[in-house]
Design a protein around this motif. Structure first.
Motif, PDB file in Angstrom:
ATOM      1  N   LEU A 235      37.454 -22.421  38.555  1.00 31.30           N
ATOM      2  CA  LEU A 235      38.040 -20.730  37.880  1.00 31.30           C
ATOM      3  C   LEU A 235      36.853 -19.949  38.601  1.00 31.30           C
ATOM      4  CD1 LEU A 235      35.638 -21.925  34.357  1.00 31.30           C
ATOM      5  CD2 LEU A 235      38.475 -21.960  35.277  1.00 31.30           C
ATOM      6  N   ARG A 236      37.736 -18.958  38.298  1.00 33.91           N
ATOM      7  CA  ARG A 236      37.296 -17.048  39.528  1.00 33.91           C
ATOM      8  C   ARG A 236      37.303 -16.098  38.189  1.00 33.91           C
ATOM      9  NH1 ARG A 236      40.205 -13.774  42.145  1.00 33.91           N
ATOM     10  NH2 ARG A 236      41.748 -14.555  41.989  1.00 33.91           N
ATOM     11  N   PRO A 237      36.144 -15.500  37.686  1.00 34.07           N
ATOM     12  CA  PRO A 237      36.025 -14.488  37.246  1.00 34.07           C
ATOM     13  C   PRO A 237      37.029 -13.108  37.173  1.00 34.07           C
ATOM     14  CG  PRO A 237      34.314 -13.892  38.577  1.00 34.07           C
ATOM     15  CD  PRO A 237      34.490 -15.769  38.317  1.00 34.07           C
ATOM     16  N   LEU A 238      38.092 -12.100  36.365  1.00 36.59           N
ATOM     17  CA  LEU A 238      38.931 -11.747  36.649  1.00 36.59           C
ATOM     18  C   LEU A 238      37.944 -10.593  37.145  1.00 36.59           C
ATOM     19  CD1 LEU A 238      41.470 -11.912  34.135  1.00 36.59           C
ATOM     20  CD2 LEU A 238      41.263 -11.987  35.820  1.00 36.59           C
ATOM     21  N   SER A 239      38.782  -9.961  38.119  1.00 38.08           N
ATOM     22  CA  SER A 239      37.362  -8.287  38.658  1.00 38.08           C
ATOM     23  C   SER A 239      38.153  -7.620  37.423  1.00 38.08           C
ATOM     24  CB  SER A 239      38.465  -7.854  40.145  1.00 38.08           C
ATOM     25  OG  SER A 239      40.169  -7.130  39.917  1.00 38.08           O
ATOM     26  N   GLY A 240      37.237  -6.057  37.546  1.00 39.18           N
ATOM     27  CA  GLY A 240      37.443  -5.125  36.408  1.00 39.18           C
ATOM     28  C   GLY A 240      36.913  -5.279  35.157  1.00 39.18           C
ATOM     29  N   PRO A 241      36.643  -4.760  34.398  1.00 37.82           N
ATOM     30  CA  PRO A 241      35.774  -4.177  33.262  1.00 37.82           C
ATOM     31  C   PRO A 241      36.446  -5.169  32.377  1.00 37.82           C
ATOM     32  CG  PRO A 241      37.470  -2.068  32.856  1.00 37.82           C
ATOM     33  CD  PRO A 241      37.050  -3.257  34.527  1.00 37.82           C
ATOM     34  N   HIS A 242      35.370  -5.857  31.928  1.00 39.16           N
ATOM     35  CA  HIS A 242      36.027  -7.065  30.846  1.00 39.16           C
ATOM     36  C   HIS A 242      34.531  -7.333  29.286  1.00 39.16           C
ATOM     37  CE1 HIS A 242      39.651  -8.494  32.616  1.00 39.16           C
ATOM     38  NE2 HIS A 242      38.887  -8.895  33.536  1.00 39.16           N
ATOM     39  N   ASP A 243      34.612  -6.809  28.168  1.00 36.52           N
ATOM     40  CA  ASP A 243      34.341  -7.410  26.916  1.00 36.52           C
ATOM     41  C   ASP A 243      34.290  -8.488  27.021  1.00 36.52           C
ATOM     42  OD1 ASP A 243      32.441  -7.501  24.297  1.00 36.52           O
ATOM     43  OD2 ASP A 243      34.296  -6.515  23.625  1.00 36.52           O
ATOM     44  N   GLN A 244      33.482  -9.825  27.798  1.00 32.46           N
ATOM     45  CA  GLN A 244      33.840 -11.211  27.450  1.00 32.46           C
ATOM     46  C   GLN A 244      33.634 -11.770  26.632  1.00 32.46           C
ATOM     47  OE1 GLN A 244      33.415 -12.980  31.272  1.00 32.46           O
ATOM     48  NE2 GLN A 244      33.918 -14.992  30.542  1.00 32.46           N
ATOM     49  N   ARG A 245      33.956 -12.125  25.478  1.00 35.66           N
ATOM     50  CA  ARG A 245      33.575 -13.071  24.253  1.00 35.66           C
ATOM     51  C   ARG A 245      33.722 -14.329  24.624  1.00 35.66           C
ATOM     52  NH1 ARG A 245      32.875  -9.859  19.671  1.00 35.66           N
ATOM     53  NH2 ARG A 245      32.839  -7.664  20.403  1.00 35.66           N
ATOM     54  N   VAL A 246      34.787 -14.822  25.675  1.00 36.78           N
ATOM     55  CA  VAL A 246      34.115 -16.881  25.362  1.00 36.78           C
ATOM     56  C   VAL A 246      33.570 -16.422  27.329  1.00 36.78           C
ATOM     57  CG1 VAL A 246      35.321 -18.911  26.026  1.00 36.78           C
ATOM     58  CG2 VAL A 246      36.414 -17.328  24.282  1.00 36.78           C
ATOM     59  N   HIS A 247      32.239 -16.964  27.502  1.00 39.47           N
ATOM     60  CA  HIS A 247      31.550 -17.015  28.386  1.00 39.47           C
ATOM     61  C   HIS A 247      31.665 -18.612  28.775  1.00 39.47           C
ATOM     62  CE1 HIS A 247      29.230 -13.379  28.499  1.00 39.47           C
ATOM     63  NE2 HIS A 247      29.532 -13.025  26.545  1.00 39.47           N
ATOM     64  N   PRO A 248      32.190 -19.304  30.453  1.00 35.70           N
ATOM     65  CA  PRO A 248      32.293 -20.230  30.568  1.00 35.70           C
ATOM     66  C   PRO A 248      31.190 -20.732  30.978  1.00 35.70           C
ATOM     67  CG  PRO A 248      34.012 -18.963  31.723  1.00 35.70           C
ATOM     68  CD  PRO A 248      33.048 -17.997  30.891  1.00 35.70           C
ATOM     69  N   GLY A 249      30.689 -21.855  30.182  1.00 40.42           N
ATOM     70  CA  GLY A 249      29.125 -22.567  30.449  1.00 40.42           C
ATOM     71  C   GLY A 249      28.281 -22.281  29.020  1.00 40.42           C
ATOM     72  N   ALA A 250      28.351 -21.237  28.179  1.00 38.83           N
ATOM     73  CA  ALA A 250      27.744 -20.731  26.971  1.00 38.83           C
ATOM     74  C   ALA A 250      28.187 -20.671  25.584  1.00 38.83           C
ATOM     75  CB  ALA A 250      27.051 -19.400  27.745  1.00 38.83           C
ATOM     76  N   ALA A 251      29.632 -21.319  25.282  1.00 35.20           N
ATOM     77  CA  ALA A 251      30.371 -20.906  24.177  1.00 35.20           C
ATOM     78  C   ALA A 251      29.786 -22.056  23.040  1.00 35.20           C
ATOM     79  CB  ALA A 251      31.588 -20.749  24.373  1.00 35.20           C
ATOM     80  N   VAL A 252      29.854 -22.265  22.255  1.00 40.67           N
ATOM     81  CA  VAL A 252      29.581 -23.405  21.268  1.00 40.67           C
ATOM     82  C   VAL A 252      30.948 -22.970  20.029  1.00 40.67           C
ATOM     83  CG1 VAL A 252      28.526 -24.420  19.364  1.00 40.67           C
ATOM     84  CG2 VAL A 252      27.376 -23.680  21.435  1.00 40.67           C
ATOM     85  N   THR A 253      31.973 -23.881  19.427  1.00 35.89           N
ATOM     86  CA  THR A 253      33.059 -23.911  18.771  1.00 35.89           C
ATOM     87  C   THR A 253      32.985 -25.291  17.904  1.00 35.89           C
ATOM     88  OG1 THR A 253      35.183 -23.731  18.676  1.00 35.89           O
ATOM     89  CG2 THR A 253      34.566 -25.760  19.914  1.00 35.89           C
ATOM     90  N   GLY A 275      33.712 -24.855  29.456  1.00 36.37           N
ATOM     91  CA  GLY A 275      32.265 -25.549  29.621  1.00 36.37           C
ATOM     92  C   GLY A 275      31.483 -25.106  27.716  1.00 36.37           C
ATOM     93  N   THR A 276      32.533 -25.148  26.850  1.00 39.26           N
ATOM     94  CA  THR A 276      32.078 -24.717  25.265  1.00 39.26           C
ATOM     95  C   THR A 276      31.861 -26.585  24.740  1.00 39.26           C
ATOM     96  OG1 THR A 276      34.276 -23.127  25.816  1.00 39.26           O
ATOM     97  CG2 THR A 276      33.183 -24.389  23.314  1.00 39.26           C
ATOM     98  N   THR A 277      30.914 -26.129  23.920  1.00 35.62           N
ATOM     99  CA  THR A 277      30.102 -27.258  23.538  1.00 35.62           C
ATOM    100  C   THR A 277      31.027 -27.329  22.127  1.00 35.62           C
ATOM    101  OG1 THR A 277      27.697 -27.434  24.438  1.00 35.62           O
ATOM    102  CG2 THR A 277      28.752 -27.874  22.166  1.00 35.62           C
ATOM    103  N   VAL A 278      32.067 -29.038  22.248  1.00 32.97           N
ATOM    104  CA  VAL A 278      32.684 -29.041  20.508  1.00 32.97           C
ATOM    105  C   VAL A 278      32.057 -29.682  19.756  1.00 32.97           C
ATOM    106  CG1 VAL A 278      34.744 -29.846  20.457  1.00 32.97           C
ATOM    107  CG2 VAL A 278      34.751 -29.106  22.128  1.00 32.97           C
ATOM    108  N   THR A 299      29.797 -19.660  18.520  1.00 33.31           N
ATOM    109  CA  THR A 299      30.566 -18.770  18.901  1.00 33.31           C
ATOM    110  C   THR A 299      32.383 -18.769  18.765  1.00 33.31           C
ATOM    111  OG1 THR A 299      30.720 -19.236  21.057  1.00 33.31           O
ATOM    112  CG2 THR A 299      28.706 -18.713  20.817  1.00 33.31           C
ATOM    113  N   TYR A 300      32.268 -19.348  18.737  1.00 29.55           N
ATOM    114  CA  TYR A 300      33.962 -19.391  18.233  1.00 29.55           C
ATOM    115  C   TYR A 300      34.826 -20.440  17.952  1.00 29.55           C
ATOM    116  CZ  TYR A 300      39.048 -19.118  20.826  1.00 29.55           C
ATOM    117  OH  TYR A 300      40.101 -18.924  21.704  1.00 29.55           O
ATOM    118  N   LEU A 301      35.101 -19.742  16.218  1.00 33.23           N
ATOM    119  CA  LEU A 301      35.754 -20.328  15.291  1.00 33.23           C
ATOM    120  C   LEU A 301      37.511 -20.547  15.523  1.00 33.23           C
ATOM    121  CD1 LEU A 301      33.563 -19.143  11.704  1.00 33.23           C
ATOM    122  CD2 LEU A 301      33.185 -20.981  13.781  1.00 33.23           C
ATOM    123  N   LEU A 302      37.908 -21.217  15.432  1.00 32.72           N
ATOM    124  CA  LEU A 302      38.944 -21.947  15.641  1.00 32.72           C
ATOM    125  C   LEU A 302      39.885 -22.277  14.508  1.00 32.72           C
ATOM    126  CD1 LEU A 302      42.269 -21.861  17.620  1.00 32.72           C
ATOM    127  CD2 LEU A 302      41.486 -24.240  18.090  1.00 32.72           C
TER     128      LEU A 302
END
Length: 563
Positions: A235-253, A275-278, A299-302
C-alpha cells in the motif's frame, strides 16, 4: 477531468495480476498481530486468520480439489466464514457463497449449476445441505463449529462424509498451497438476488476482485495498491491533501450485512487489506448494534437502507456514545434523502456517503468521495470510480446518449465488470455487450457528472403513457413523518396502464391515513405521478441483502375506473 474529481485522486490505477486470496496474505504481512476479526469471545489476529485460512486451504487440496474446482460456502456470518472463504481462494478453488436460509431445492440448483465438489456448512443448516447435495457432485462436506454470532443450540449427529473443520484442517501449516490460478480465472460465482427474476450465477474473476478492491482502497482510504519486487501487495499513500477517514491499521467496522452477498464480501476484502478490525455482530437489532458501536469504538459502518431506518428510529441513538464513527457507507439499495439526513444528525462526526454497485459489477461502480472537502450531493450515489465509464442511454433501444437530468439506463465499462453469467450465454449476451455492462438500472447524471438513481428498468411504471419512477415517489413517502418504509409498484389497469400503488410501514406509534398520505404525495408531484392507492402493512418483504422484493407486492389487475 471533471472539476469535481477529488484533488490528488488518479483517474487511472495500476492493477497487480494477482489472485484474490493474496489480499489476506498481504494483510497478514502488513498488520500481523493486530486484531482482524472478533466473534464474541473468539478473536483472531491477521496472522492467525491467515494461518487458519492456509490450514483450510491445505485441507481443500488434500480432499482432491484442484484449481478452478468449486467450493460452496453454506454458512452464516462467523469468523469461520472468513477462514473458509480465504482458505478456499488460497487453495485455487472458485468460491460460491450461498444463502444458508434458502430451501434445499434452490440450493441443489446452485450445486448442480456450479458443479461444486466440496461444501462448507454450519450445524444449524447442515440438514438442508445434506438434503440438497443428493444427486450432485459434492464429495466432501465440512462443518464449522458454532460461534457467539452463529450459535446452534443442538448439534446435529455425525453423518458419513461430513468432516468437522478441526479434523479437516488439522494438518495444514506453513505457506499456502502452490496453484496456477491467475487474474482471468474465476474467483466467485455469486448468485443475483432474484428480486426481478430467477437468480443467475455471476462469474467474478480474480482480476475483477483485485481491481474493485484497488478502486475502493484509493477512493476510500487514499492509498494505492502496488506490487513489490517479489509480487507481494503493498500500500502506498496518495500524494496531496486528503481528509482520510479510513486509516490503514487503525479502523474498526461492524459487519452486519450477510457475507454471502457481494456488498459485504468485497467490502470485507477492502477493509481487511486496510487493516480494519472486523467485529461480527450476529442477528441484527438496532439496540445491539448501537451498543457495539459504543463498546468497540467503531469507525466505519457499512449497511443498507433497511438497517439505517431501524437505527435512526431507535431511542438508543440518544443515549449511546456514537462519536467514534467516521464513515457511514450506504449501499445494496438506494437510500432516501430523509434517512440520509437523519443519519447525519445521529452520527455528526461521520461522513455519510452513498454508493452504487451490482453483482455484475463485482461490487462498487460509483461512490461519493470519503473527504469532507469534496463536493457531495444529497441523493446522488457519487461519481464513477477510477477507470470506470458510465453512460446514460435511452430506453427506446436506439442507444442514444441522454443529456443531463434525462432519465435513461445506466451502462458501465471498467475493470470491475465481470465475465457474464454461468451457463447462460443468451442472458450474458444481452447484459454484457462489447465490454459494456447493461445494468438494467435507470438514472441520470447532472451537469457535473454526479449520478442519481431512479429505479430498475423493470420497475418503471407507465401511467396513461407517462413514465413514472417508483424511486421518486418512495423518497417522498419516506419523508412523511409517519412512514418508516415504503415501496411503490404498478397496479395493472386496462384503462390507464399501471396505477402507482404504495405499500407503507408506519413508524412506531404512528397511524397512517391512506387518503392523507396520498394527498401529501399529490402536493409534491405532477398529476400523473400521484399515488392511486395506499396499503399499510406491518413489513415489506426483503431479500437477504435488504432489497425490497417487489414481485411479492404485486396487486391484481383491474378493469375499473382509475383511482
Amino acid at each position: 477531468m471533471n472539476r469535481y474529481w477529488p484533488e490528488g485522486m488518479p483517474t487511472s490505477l495500476d492493477y497487480p495480476d494477482l489472485a484474490a486470496g493474496e489480499l489476506l496474505t498481504a494483510a497478514a504481512r502488513l498488520y500481523g498481530d493486530r486484531l482482524a476479526v472478533v466473534d464474541g469471545a473468539e478473536q483472531l489476529t491477521f496472522a492467525e486468520l491467515h494461518q487458519q485460512a492456509v490450514a483450510f486451504a491445505h485441507g481443500v487440496r488434500d480432499a482432491g480439489v484442484r484449481d478452478g474446482d468449486v467450493v460452496l460456502l453454506h454458512q452464516p456470518n462467523s469468523l469461520w466464514f472468513l477462514v473458509t472463504y480465504y482458505g478456499a481462494l488460497l487453495a485455487g478453488a472458485t468460491v460460491v457463497p450461498a444463502n444458508p436460509l434458502q430451501p434445499a431445492p434452490g440450493l441443489r440448483s446452485q450445486l448442480l449449476d456450479t458443479g461444486a465438489v466440496l461444501a462448507v456448512s454450519h450445524p444449524a443448516h447442515l440438514a438442508t445441505l445434506l438434503d440438497a447435495r443428493e444427486g450432485t457432485g459434492v464429495r466432501t462436506v465440512v462443518v464449522v463449529p458454532p460461534t457467539a454470532t452463529a450459535p446452534c443450540a443442538k448439534l446435529p449427529p455425525a453423518h458419513d462424509g461430513v468432516v468437522p473443520l478441526a479434523d479437516f484442517a488439522a494438518d495444514g501449516a506453513g505457506a499456502p498451497p502452490r496453484t496456477a490460478v491467475a487474474g482471468d480465472d474465476t474467483a466467485h460465482i455469486i448468485y443475483t438476488g432474484g428480486t426481478t427474476g430467477v437468480p443467475k450465477g455471476v462469474r467474478v474473476l480474480h482480476r475483477n476482485v483485485i481491481a474493485n478492491v484497488a478502486q475502493m482502497t484509493a477512493w476510500r482510504a487514499a492509498h494505492l495498491i502496488t506490487a513489490g519486487e517479489s509480487g507481494e501487495i503493498r500500500l502506498r499513500p496518495l500524494s496531496g491533501p486528503h481528509d482520510q477517514r479510513v486509516h490503514p491499521g487503525a479502523a474498526v467496522t461492524l459487519m452486519v450485512s450477510p457475507l454471502f452477498h457481494v456488498h459485504a464480501l468485497v467490502n470485507m476484502s477492502f477493509l481487511l487489506l486496510c487493516g480494519t478490525t472486523v467485529v461480527l455482530t450476529g442477528r441484527f437489532s438496532p439496540e445491539n448494534l448501537l451498543a457495539a458501536v459504543e463498546h468497540h469504538r467503531a469507525t466505519y459502518l457499512l449497511g443498507s437502507p433497511t438497517m439505517w431506518h431501524a437505527l435512526v428510529d431507535s431511542p438508543d441513538v440518544h443515549t449511546r456514545d456514537l462519536s467514534s464513527v467516521r464513515v457511514i457507507s450506504s449501499g445494496g439499495a438506494p437510500a432516501d434523502k430523509a434517512t440520509l439526513l437523519a443519519l447525519q444528525a445521529v452520527f455528526p462526526q461521520a461522513l455519510v456517503v452513498e454508493g452504487y454497485g451490482l453483482t455484475e459489477g463485482t461490487c462498487v461502480v460509483t461512490s461519493a468521495p470519503l473527504r469532507s472537502d469534496a463536493p457531495r450531493k444529497l441523493g446522488s450515489v457519487g461519481l464513477p470510480l477510477c477507470d470506470t465509464t458510465l453512460e446514460i442511454r435511452s430506453t427506446t433501444g436506439d442507444g442514444a446518449l441522454c443529456g443531463p437530468h434525462e432519465v435513461g439506463e445506466l451502462w458501465v465499462r471498467g475493470p470491475q465488470v465481470t465475465a457474464g453469467y454461468l451457463n447462460q450465454p443468451e442472458a450474458s449476451a444481452e447484459q454484457f455487450v462489447e465490454g459494456w455492462l447493461r445494468t438494467g438500472d435507470l438514472g441520470y447524471t447532472d451537469e457535473e457528472g454526479f449520478v442519481f438513481l431512479s429505479g430498475r428498468a423493470k420497475e418503471m411504471l407507465i401511467y396513461k403513457g407517462y413514465n413514472v419512477y417508483p424511486r421518486e415517489l418512495e423518497d417522498i413517502l419516506r419523508s412523511h413523518r409517519g412512514v418508516r418504509a415504503a415501496a411503490v409498484v404498478g397496479s395493472p389497469d386496462a384503462r390507464v396502464g399501471q396505477k402507482p400503488t404504495a405499500f407503507v410501514v408506519a413508524r412506531t406509534g404512528a397511524v397512517i391515513d391512506p387518503d392523507e398520505l396520498m394527498a401529501y404525495v399529490a402536493e409534491r408531484v405532477v398529476p400523473y405521478k400521484r399515488i392511486r392507492a395506499v396499503h399499510v402493512v406491518d413489513s415489506l418483504p426483503l431479500s437477504a441483502a435488504g432489497k425490497v422484493l417487489k414481485s411479492a407486492l404485486r396487486v391484481p389487475s383491474t378493469t375499473g375506473q382509475e383511482g
